[in-house]
Design a protein around this motif. Structure first.
Motif, PDB file in Angstrom:
ATOM      1  N   THR A 235       0.825  -1.209   0.000  1.00 35.79           N
ATOM      2  CA  THR A 235       0.000   0.000   0.000  1.00 35.79           C
ATOM      3  C   THR A 235       0.853   1.250   0.000  1.00 35.79           C
ATOM      4  OG1 THR A 235      -1.845  -1.102   1.116  1.00 35.79           O
ATOM      5  CG2 THR A 235      -1.745   1.295   1.288  1.00 35.79           C
ATOM      6  N   VAL A 236       1.826   1.318   0.893  1.00 35.18           N
ATOM      7  CA  VAL A 236       2.680   2.510   0.985  1.00 35.18           C
ATOM      8  C   VAL A 236       3.475   2.705  -0.298  1.00 35.18           C
ATOM      9  CG1 VAL A 236       4.647   3.542   2.194  1.00 35.18           C
ATOM     10  CG2 VAL A 236       2.825   2.430   3.501  1.00 35.18           C
ATOM     11  N   GLY A 237       4.060   1.628  -0.791  1.00 37.01           N
ATOM     12  CA  GLY A 237       4.906   1.740  -1.976  1.00 37.01           C
ATOM     13  C   GLY A 237       4.150   2.218  -3.199  1.00 37.01           C
ATOM     14  N   TYR A 238       2.982   1.639  -3.449  1.00 31.55           N
ATOM     15  CA  TYR A 238       2.239   2.025  -4.650  1.00 31.55           C
ATOM     16  C   TYR A 238       1.554   3.378  -4.496  1.00 31.55           C
ATOM     17  CZ  TYR A 238       3.363  -2.197  -7.113  1.00 31.55           C
ATOM     18  OH  TYR A 238       4.066  -3.180  -7.782  1.00 31.55           O
ATOM     19  N   THR A 239       1.315   3.795  -3.265  1.00 35.44           N
ATOM     20  CA  THR A 239       0.801   5.151  -3.057  1.00 35.44           C
ATOM     21  C   THR A 239       1.862   6.182  -3.411  1.00 35.44           C
ATOM     22  OG1 THR A 239      -0.686   4.404  -1.298  1.00 35.44           O
ATOM     23  CG2 THR A 239      -0.154   6.750  -1.357  1.00 35.44           C
ATOM     24  N   LEU A 240       3.086   5.974  -2.923  1.00 33.87           N
ATOM     25  CA  LEU A 240       4.182   6.900  -3.233  1.00 33.87           C
ATOM     26  C   LEU A 240       4.503   6.881  -4.729  1.00 33.87           C
ATOM     27  CD1 LEU A 240       6.578   6.214  -0.215  1.00 33.87           C
ATOM     28  CD2 LEU A 240       5.023   8.149  -0.525  1.00 33.87           C
ATOM     29  N   ALA A 241       4.456   5.702  -5.329  1.00 32.66           N
ATOM     30  CA  ALA A 241       4.720   5.606  -6.769  1.00 32.66           C
ATOM     31  C   ALA A 241       3.664   6.363  -7.560  1.00 32.66           C
ATOM     32  CB  ALA A 241       4.767   4.138  -7.197  1.00 32.66           C
ATOM     33  N   LEU A 365      -6.459   8.200   2.410  1.00 33.64           N
ATOM     34  CA  LEU A 365      -5.031   8.462   2.571  1.00 33.64           C
ATOM     35  C   LEU A 365      -4.268   8.232   1.278  1.00 33.64           C
ATOM     36  CD1 LEU A 365      -4.387   6.973   6.122  1.00 33.64           C
ATOM     37  CD2 LEU A 365      -4.620   9.370   5.454  1.00 33.64           C
ATOM     38  N   ILE A 366      -4.628   7.172   0.562  1.00 25.78           N
ATOM     39  CA  ILE A 366      -3.961   6.912  -0.717  1.00 25.78           C
ATOM     40  C   ILE A 366      -4.216   8.063  -1.682  1.00 25.78           C
ATOM     41  CG2 ILE A 366      -4.004   5.429  -2.771  1.00 25.78           C
ATOM     42  CD1 ILE A 366      -4.589   3.077  -0.809  1.00 25.78           C
ATOM     43  N   GLY A 367      -5.475   8.502  -1.768  1.00 25.68           N
ATOM     44  CA  GLY A 367      -5.799   9.622  -2.650  1.00 25.68           C
ATOM     45  C   GLY A 367      -5.137  10.912  -2.223  1.00 25.68           C
ATOM     46  N   ALA A 368      -5.132  11.189  -0.908  1.00 26.74           N
ATOM     47  CA  ALA A 368      -4.538  12.432  -0.413  1.00 26.74           C
ATOM     48  C   ALA A 368      -3.045  12.492  -0.711  1.00 26.74           C
ATOM     49  CB  ALA A 368      -4.786  12.574   1.084  1.00 26.74           C
ATOM     50  N   VAL A 369      -2.348  11.417  -0.396  1.00 17.44           N
ATOM     51  CA  VAL A 369      -0.899  11.405  -0.623  1.00 17.44           C
ATOM     52  C   VAL A 369      -0.589  11.497  -2.114  1.00 17.44           C
ATOM     53  CG1 VAL A 369       1.204  10.026  -0.396  1.00 17.44           C
ATOM     54  CG2 VAL A 369      -0.402  10.174   1.516  1.00 17.44           C
ATOM     55  N   THR A 370      -1.336  10.744  -2.919  1.00 18.70           N
ATOM     56  CA  THR A 370      -1.120  10.786  -4.364  1.00 18.70           C
ATOM     57  C   THR A 370      -1.317  12.193  -4.916  1.00 18.70           C
ATOM     58  OG1 THR A 370      -1.812   8.483  -4.653  1.00 18.70           O
ATOM     59  CG2 THR A 370      -1.916   9.900  -6.585  1.00 18.70           C
ATOM     60  N   ILE A 371      -2.430  12.825  -4.533  1.00 18.35           N
ATOM     61  CA  ILE A 371      -2.744  14.154  -5.062  1.00 18.35           C
ATOM     62  C   ILE A 371      -1.753  15.200  -4.561  1.00 18.35           C
ATOM     63  CG2 ILE A 371      -4.432  16.028  -5.014  1.00 18.35           C
ATOM     64  CD1 ILE A 371      -5.144  13.813  -6.914  1.00 18.35           C
ATOM     65  N   LEU A 372      -1.434  15.192  -3.267  1.00 18.37           N
ATOM     66  CA  LEU A 372      -0.557  16.226  -2.723  1.00 18.37           C
ATOM     67  C   LEU A 372       0.869  16.109  -3.264  1.00 18.37           C
ATOM     68  CD1 LEU A 372      -1.854  16.365   0.962  1.00 18.37           C
ATOM     69  CD2 LEU A 372      -2.228  18.037  -0.866  1.00 18.37           C
ATOM     70  N   ILE A 373       1.370  14.882  -3.372  1.00 17.19           N
ATOM     71  CA  ILE A 373       2.691  14.711  -3.997  1.00 17.19           C
ATOM     72  C   ILE A 373       2.632  15.126  -5.461  1.00 17.19           C
ATOM     73  CG2 ILE A 373       4.432  13.032  -4.720  1.00 17.19           C
ATOM     74  CD1 ILE A 373       3.873  11.454  -2.208  1.00 17.19           C
ATOM     75  N   GLY A 374       1.588  14.672  -6.158  1.00 17.61           N
ATOM     76  CA  GLY A 374       1.452  15.021  -7.571  1.00 17.61           C
ATOM     77  C   GLY A 374       1.256  16.507  -7.787  1.00 17.61           C
ATOM     78  N   ALA A 375       0.445  17.149  -6.920  1.00 15.95           N
ATOM     79  CA  ALA A 375       0.216  18.589  -7.055  1.00 15.95           C
ATOM     80  C   ALA A 375       1.508  19.365  -6.820  1.00 15.95           C
ATOM     81  CB  ALA A 375      -0.856  19.047  -6.067  1.00 15.95           C
ATOM     82  N   GLY A 376       2.295  18.911  -5.845  1.00 13.05           N
ATOM     83  CA  GLY A 376       3.577  19.575  -5.602  1.00 13.05           C
ATOM     84  C   GLY A 376       4.512  19.446  -6.787  1.00 13.05           C
TER      85      GLY A 376
END
Length: 423
Positions: A235-241, A365-376
């Motif tokens: 879960t963590v790995g594919y969220t960060l990816a 959490l998966i969506g939040a991390v994905t969007i915030l990293i991607g938005a940055g």
């Protein structure tokens, strides 16, 4: 051939059981509603692209890249909102949180339309992003409520395929609106769309969260869900990816109007060019739906990531040597978008797969991390725009490289295998 005793009902297939959960909607209707809900987000982003020069003119923005913040503010709200939506939907159910989010989305669209300065517009867009987090979280969680494994990936691919019609059409819709009305009318369209989806979901969408899976908003259950999510290497790995890869796509969205419309001189042809590029994701999402149950999520997404990196390096080399023109950029970008469709649905499904009993919080959490990293990442790529395609090509290369590194760490150096990683 299996047999049943007289009077005993035949065992239902997993697909039939899942369809019962979202009845009265059929599988096709369920996919269409989920896609329409997720399209609220795509529409709120891509319909803005033709209007960016209008925002700069209306609010006397000195920086040519400043109008991009209309997109970034929405994305930040969208990412932050997802942190809370999962907890709330796991406690109160999917339906009430979804309907509340649609209401906020529509009201914020109206507030955006009546904004008199850039600050007010950005605040309204941030709030609209908060509201749009509900359809996204509930949509993914509802699919996970009803389906699992590769069947879930197939349904998500079908949802993505239908949903991707909106990014294809949205810039053209925005352009048509601007031909007939001022930029405020774009937000009126968003408000109407939200109202229509509110009625559809209130009338036909059932509650998909099973009563035994509801979680009280208490530290204990939340910590338990957190341990399940953050304790899963997969879960963590594919969220960060997902976040690292998403930065490349958002970087393109942020700079697309300036790059295609101005640098490459497409002007009024920009919506058509953007539609061709966005169509690549729709096509590959359909291909993914056909292939994922046979080839597996890892093989498809890992191969697409490696190929995307090769495309990015080619684009960067052409940009640095002055050979990246509209005629070389468009085929490469089409290929990049085709590959993106093989990545996102599978990365998201792989991240969600171990989290069935905490699907709401996990989706949040998966969506939040994905969007915030991607938005940055997308913000940095967009703000680096210097009148050439070099920042975008460099951003693609960095994003793809970071994604590949995360995948190698997550999968312990072995890509394209079918077996899950050991947490």
């Amino acid at each position: 051939m299996s047999q049943t005793s007289p009077g005993q009902p035949a065992a239902l297939s997993p697909a039939a059981t899942a369809a019962q959960v979202h009845a009265p909607l059929s599988v096709g209707q369920f996919v269409a509603v989920m896609a329409a809900l997720m399209a609220l987000n795509a529409l709120a982003i891509d319909i803005m692209l033709p209007a960016l020069p209008h925002f700069r003119q209306a609010f006397a923005l000195a920086d040519a890249n400043a109008a991009q913040t209309v997109i970034t503010a929405y994305l930040v709200g969208f990412g932050v909102g997802q942190v809370f939506m999962g907890v709330l939907s796991d406690r109160f159910g999917r339906r009430p949180i979804l309907l509340a989010g649609l209401l906020v989305y529509g009201l914020a669209a109206i507030a955006s339309a009546v904004s008199t300065d850039m600050t007010a517009l950005l605040v309204a867009r941030f709030i609209q992003g908060l509201g749009s987090a509900a359809p996204r979280v509930v949509g993914v969680a509802a699919v996970r409520d009803c389906y699992g494994g590769r069947q879930m990936a197939r349904v998500m691919s079908l949802v993505m395929m239908v949903f991707m019609a909106m990014p294809i059409l949205a810039p053209s819709i925005g352009q048509l609106i601007l031909l007939a009305a001022p930029w405020q009318a774009i937000f009126a369209v968003l408000a109407v769309y939200a109202a229509v989806m509110f009625v559809v979901c209130w009338r036909w969408l059932p509650e998909t969260l099973r009563p035994e899976w509801r979680r009280a908003i208490r530290p204990g259950p939340i910590l338990q869900a957190g341990r399940s999510i953050f304790g899963s290497r997969q879960t963590v790995g594919y969220t960060l990816a997902s976040g690292a890869f998403f930065g490349a796509l958002l970087g393109f969205v942020n700079s697309a109007q300036q790059l295609l419309g101005q640098v490459f001189g497409l002007g009024d042809w920009f919506p058509l060019a953007f539609a061709v590029l966005a169509g690549g994701i729709a096509v590959s999402s359909f291909i993914n739906a056909l292939l994922v149950e046979r080839m597996g999520m890892r093989s498809l997404s890992h191969g697409a990531t490696l190929t995307f990196l090769a495309v990015a390096l080619t684009m960067l080399a052409l940009a640095l040597t002055g050979w990246l023109t509209v005629w070389t950029f468009m085929p490469l970008q089409v290929m990049a978008m085709l590959l993106a469709g093989l990545v996102f649905a599978n990365f998201n499904a792989l991240a969600m797969e171990p989290q069935q009993k905490v699907a709401g919080i996990a989706s949040s959490l998966i969506g939040a991390v994905t969007i915030l990293i991607g938005a940055g990442g997308g913000f940095l790529i967009g703000q680096a725009f210097d009148g050439s395609a070099t920042p975008l090509a460099l951003g693609f290369t960095v994003s793809a490289s970071a994604t590949l590194i995360v995948l190698l760490v997550t999968e312990r150096g072995r890509l394209c295998r079918s077996a899950p990683v050991t947490d």
